[in-house]
Each structure stands twice: as C-alpha cells, then as structure tokens.
Write a protein that holds these residues in place. Structure first.
Motif, PDB file in Angstrom:
ATOM      1  N   VAL A  42      25.112  39.131  59.629  1.00 28.40           N
ATOM      2  CA  VAL A  42      24.680  38.664  58.302  1.00 28.40           C
ATOM      3  C   VAL A  42      25.637  37.591  57.796  1.00 28.40           C
ATOM      4  O   VAL A  42      25.210  36.599  57.202  1.00 28.40           O
ATOM      5  N   PHE A  43      26.932  37.809  58.062  1.00 28.95           N
ATOM      6  CA  PHE A  43      27.897  36.812  57.594  1.00 28.95           C
ATOM      7  C   PHE A  43      27.625  35.437  58.205  1.00 28.95           C
ATOM      8  O   PHE A  43      27.723  34.419  57.527  1.00 28.95           O
ATOM      9  N   GLU A  49      24.065  29.234  55.444  1.00 28.12           N
ATOM     10  CA  GLU A  49      23.375  28.887  54.192  1.00 28.12           C
ATOM     11  C   GLU A  49      24.331  28.225  53.207  1.00 28.12           C
ATOM     12  O   GLU A  49      23.993  27.231  52.564  1.00 28.12           O
ATOM     13  N   LEU A  50      25.534  28.799  53.060  1.00 27.94           N
ATOM     14  CA  LEU A  50      26.484  28.272  52.074  1.00 27.94           C
ATOM     15  C   LEU A  50      27.025  26.909  52.486  1.00 27.94           C
ATOM     16  O   LEU A  50      27.223  26.033  51.639  1.00 27.94           O
ATOM     17  N   LEU A  91      35.505  31.012  53.817  1.00 24.56           N
ATOM     18  CA  LEU A  91      34.495  31.077  54.894  1.00 24.56           C
ATOM     19  C   LEU A  91      35.106  31.036  56.300  1.00 24.56           C
ATOM     20  O   LEU A  91      34.824  31.928  57.109  1.00 24.56           O
ATOM     21  N   PRO A  92      35.954  30.039  56.615  1.00 21.52           N
ATOM     22  CA  PRO A  92      36.533  30.032  57.966  1.00 21.52           C
ATOM     23  C   PRO A  92      37.499  31.189  58.203  1.00 21.52           C
ATOM     24  O   PRO A  92      37.628  31.657  59.334  1.00 21.52           O
ATOM     25  N   GLU A  93      38.174  31.641  57.136  1.00 23.04           N
ATOM     26  CA  GLU A  93      39.071  32.797  57.290  1.00 23.04           C
ATOM     27  C   GLU A  93      38.275  34.019  57.744  1.00 23.04           C
ATOM     28  O   GLU A  93      38.681  34.752  58.634  1.00 23.04           O
ATOM     29  N   ILE A  94      37.130  34.237  57.103  1.00 24.51           N
ATOM     30  CA  ILE A  94      36.303  35.397  57.461  1.00 24.51           C
ATOM     31  C   ILE A  94      35.730  35.206  58.865  1.00 24.51           C
ATOM     32  O   ILE A  94      35.691  36.147  59.662  1.00 24.51           O
ATOM     33  N   ALA A  95      35.301  33.975  59.157  1.00 28.54           N
ATOM     34  CA  ALA A  95      34.683  33.693  60.462  1.00 28.54           C
ATOM     35  C   ALA A  95      35.649  33.990  61.605  1.00 28.54           C
ATOM     36  O   ALA A  95      35.227  34.309  62.719  1.00 28.54           O
ATOM     37  N   ALA A  96      36.950  33.908  61.332  1.00 28.83           N
ATOM     38  CA  ALA A  96      37.947  34.116  62.384  1.00 28.83           C
ATOM     39  C   ALA A  96      38.255  35.598  62.603  1.00 28.83           C
ATOM     40  O   ALA A  96      38.977  35.953  63.534  1.00 28.83           O
ATOM     41  N   LEU A  97      37.731  36.461  61.732  1.00 26.51           N
ATOM     42  CA  LEU A  97      38.069  37.891  61.818  1.00 26.51           C
ATOM     43  C   LEU A  97      36.961  38.685  62.499  1.00 26.51           C
ATOM     44  O   LEU A  97      35.793  38.282  62.491  1.00 26.51           O
ATOM     45  N   SER A  98      37.321  39.824  63.044  1.00 25.28           N
ATOM     46  CA  SER A  98      36.330  40.729  63.612  1.00 25.28           C
ATOM     47  C   SER A  98      35.589  41.442  62.480  1.00 25.28           C
ATOM     48  O   SER A  98      36.192  41.865  61.487  1.00 25.28           O
ATOM     49  N   GLY A  99      34.277  41.575  62.656  1.00 27.03           N
ATOM     50  CA  GLY A  99      33.463  42.228  61.633  1.00 27.03           C
ATOM     51  C   GLY A  99      33.845  43.677  61.381  1.00 27.03           C
ATOM     52  O   GLY A  99      33.444  44.267  60.377  1.00 27.03           O
ATOM     53  N   ASP A 100      34.602  44.265  62.303  1.00 29.82           N
ATOM     54  CA  ASP A 100      35.021  45.661  62.124  1.00 29.82           C
ATOM     55  C   ASP A 100      36.293  45.793  61.301  1.00 29.82           C
ATOM     56  O   ASP A 100      36.636  46.877  60.855  1.00 29.82           O
ATOM     57  N   SER A 101      37.001  44.686  61.122  1.00 30.17           N
ATOM     58  CA  SER A 101      38.318  44.794  60.489  1.00 30.17           C
ATOM     59  C   SER A 101      38.194  44.985  58.977  1.00 30.17           C
ATOM     60  O   SER A 101      37.228  44.537  58.347  1.00 30.17           O
ATOM     61  N   GLU A 102      39.203  45.637  58.418  1.00 30.90           N
ATOM     62  CA  GLU A 102      39.222  45.877  56.967  1.00 30.90           C
ATOM     63  C   GLU A 102      39.395  44.559  56.213  1.00 30.90           C
ATOM     64  O   GLU A 102      38.864  44.401  55.111  1.00 30.90           O
ATOM     65  N   ASP A 103      40.127  43.619  56.810  1.00 31.40           N
ATOM     66  CA  ASP A 103      40.317  42.316  56.170  1.00 31.40           C
ATOM     67  C   ASP A 103      38.988  41.571  56.033  1.00 31.40           C
ATOM     68  O   ASP A 103      38.725  40.928  55.018  1.00 31.40           O
ATOM     69  N   PHE A 104      38.181  41.665  57.094  1.00 27.73           N
ATOM     70  CA  PHE A 104      36.853  41.031  57.046  1.00 27.73           C
ATOM     71  C   PHE A 104      36.070  41.581  55.865  1.00 27.73           C
ATOM     72  O   PHE A 104      35.502  40.831  55.065  1.00 27.73           O
ATOM     73  N   LYS A 105      36.044  42.911  55.750  1.00 32.01           N
ATOM     74  CA  LYS A 105      35.264  43.537  54.666  1.00 32.01           C
ATOM     75  C   LYS A 105      35.787  43.130  53.299  1.00 32.01           C
ATOM     76  O   LYS A 105      35.012  42.829  52.378  1.00 32.01           O
ATOM     77  N   ALA A 106      37.119  43.119  53.154  1.00 35.03           N
ATOM     78  CA  ALA A 106      37.719  42.771  51.865  1.00 35.03           C
ATOM     79  C   ALA A 106      37.413  41.316  51.497  1.00 35.03           C
ATOM     80  O   ALA A 106      37.017  41.015  50.362  1.00 35.03           O
ATOM     81  N   LYS A 107      37.590  40.429  52.477  1.00 36.89           N
ATOM     82  CA  LYS A 107      37.366  39.004  52.186  1.00 36.89           C
ATOM     83  C   LYS A 107      35.891  38.712  51.932  1.00 36.89           C
ATOM     84  O   LYS A 107      35.547  37.888  51.084  1.00 36.89           O
ATOM     85  N   LEU A 108      35.019  39.396  52.662  1.00 39.70           N
ATOM     86  CA  LEU A 108      33.586  39.176  52.455  1.00 39.70           C
ATOM     87  C   LEU A 108      33.186  39.646  51.052  1.00 39.70           C
ATOM     88  O   LEU A 108      32.375  39.012  50.379  1.00 39.70           O
ATOM     89  N   VAL A 110      35.091  39.672  48.387  1.00 39.28           N
ATOM     90  CA  VAL A 110      35.595  38.670  47.429  1.00 39.28           C
ATOM     91  C   VAL A 110      34.719  37.409  47.473  1.00 39.28           C
ATOM     92  O   VAL A 110      34.403  36.826  46.435  1.00 39.28           O
ATOM     93  N   LEU A 111      34.325  37.016  48.673  1.00 39.86           N
ATOM     94  CA  LEU A 111      33.434  35.853  48.806  1.00 39.86           C
ATOM     95  C   LEU A 111      32.156  36.072  48.000  1.00 39.86           C
ATOM     96  O   LEU A 111      31.717  35.197  47.245  1.00 39.86           O
ATOM     97  N   ILE A 112      31.563  37.248  48.161  1.00 37.08           N
ATOM     98  CA  ILE A 112      30.313  37.547  47.453  1.00 37.08           C
ATOM     99  C   ILE A 112      30.530  37.488  45.941  1.00 37.08           C
ATOM    100  O   ILE A 112      29.731  36.893  45.211  1.00 37.08           O
ATOM    101  N   GLU A 113      31.642  38.082  45.474  1.00 40.66           N
ATOM    102  CA  GLU A 113      31.925  38.050  44.027  1.00 40.66           C
ATOM    103  C   GLU A 113      32.103  36.614  43.538  1.00 40.66           C
ATOM    104  O   GLU A 113      31.585  36.235  42.483  1.00 40.66           O
ATOM    105  N   ASP A 114      32.833  35.822  44.317  1.00 37.95           N
ATOM    106  CA  ASP A 114      33.068  34.417  43.929  1.00 37.95           C
ATOM    107  C   ASP A 114      31.753  33.636  43.859  1.00 37.95           C
ATOM    108  O   ASP A 114      31.519  32.885  42.913  1.00 37.95           O
ATOM    109  N   VAL A 115      30.917  33.798  44.882  1.00 37.75           N
ATOM    110  CA  VAL A 115      29.670  33.034  44.927  1.00 37.75           C
ATOM    111  C   VAL A 115      28.730  33.502  43.809  1.00 37.75           C
ATOM    112  O   VAL A 115      28.073  32.679  43.158  1.00 37.75           O
ATOM    113  N   GLU A 116      28.686  34.807  43.572  1.00 39.12           N
ATOM    114  CA  GLU A 116      27.796  35.298  42.507  1.00 39.12           C
ATOM    115  C   GLU A 116      28.224  34.751  41.142  1.00 39.12           C
ATOM    116  O   GLU A 116      27.387  34.377  40.321  1.00 39.12           O
TER     117      GLU A 116
END
Ligand SMILES: [Fe+2]
Ligand SMILES: [Fe+2]
Length: 165
Positions: A42-43, A49-50, A91-108, A110-116
């Motif tokens: 999904v990311f 899209e973004l 965006l590139p920070e998240i793209a560089a992380l594994s979708g399983d990592s906690e950092d990915f989830k946290a950054k995603l 924050v991204l959603i909150e920022d975009v909303e």
C-alpha cells in the motif's frame, strides 16, 4: 483522472486535485485497518500517488496561485510548499525501510497525519480562496494543464510499471 470525459466535460483543477486526495485517503484507510501488519505494498501506491500529486501541484497549480492570487492565498501556498517538503523527506525514508519494522510503521503513521493535515488546509482554506479568485474558465484550463502534466510524467500509467527500473 481522465482529463476530458467522454461526455465532453472536463474536470476543473479543484475537482481533479480533490479526486487525487480521495484516492490517497482510500489508501490511508487501508493502512489504518491494518496498522500492525505489513503495509509496504500500500505504501508503494501511496508514494506513487503523492509523488505525482505533489509534482503537478508544484509545477502547475501553486505557481499560478503565487503569481495571480492575493496575499492570503500566496501565504497558504507557501505554507503548503513547506508541508510538501516535509513529506518529501519522509517518503524516501519510509521507502528504504522494511514494512515489518517498527520505524516503518511509526514513520508511515506520521506521514499520514502530515498529509491529512495538509489536505485539510488545501480543501478547507486554499481551494475556497482559489474558487473566489479565479473564474471557472481558468479553473478548467488549470485542470487540463494538471492533467497534461500528470500524463506527461506517466502518472496514470505508472501504476503497473512499479519495480521496473
Ligand atoms: Fe499539496
Ligand atoms: Fe493536494
């Protein structure tokens, strides 16, 4: 998304940008439903899209507002550009992380909150100023310019080509 409709109608700039926003919000909803899962697929769609949406706003829509809008509109657009800049760091920070990592989830998250927040400002403030300051003919013209730029950079067609370098 389909510039000139088969019935001859053309989305104006505001309608086109709102359609993009809705598409991204639907992708965000999928992430929210699966907060603890792996959202890397999904990311990838969110990023695509973004990237396209920010590009066409920055190349076509914002410059027009900065050049022809009043001071209040120019101020909101400048804030919008700063918000885009923050999203472009994430965006590139998240793209560089594994979708399983906690950092990915946290950054995603924050991204959603920022975009909303950003979309709220565009739809709640910026777009009403735009509708007050530019007539429908201009909004339609901007709509086709946005659409043309989207097609030019492969926005609509790039969906199935991801991962193909
Ligand atoms: Fe924006
Ligand atoms: Fe937008």
């Amino acid at each position: 998304m389909f510039g000139a409709g088969t019935d001859g109608t053309q989305q104006n700039a505001i309608e086109l940008l709102k359609t993009d926003h809705d598409k991204v919000e639907a992708l965000f909803a999928r992430v929210k439903k699966n907060e603890d899962g792996n959202n890397s697929d999904v990311f990838r769609q969110i990023k695509q899209e973004l990237d396209v949406h920010a590009h066409i706003e920055e190349q076509v829509f914002y410059p027009h507002c900065l050049q022809y809008g009043d001071e209040e509109l120019q101020k909101i657009v400048r804030e919008g550009l700063e918000e885009h800049a923050q999203v472009k760091i994430l965006l590139p920070e998240i793209a560089a992380l594994s979708g399983d990592s906690e950092d990915f989830k946290a950054k995603l998250k924050v991204l959603i909150e920022d975009v909303e927040h950003h979309v709220e400002e565009e739809e709640g403030e910026m777009f009403s100023l735009v509708e007050d300051q530019f007539d429908e003919e201009m909004l339609i013209r901007l709509g086709s310019l946005l659409d043309a730029e989207k097609v030019r950079i492969g926005g609509s067609a790039a969906r199935s080509a991801s991962g193909n370098q």
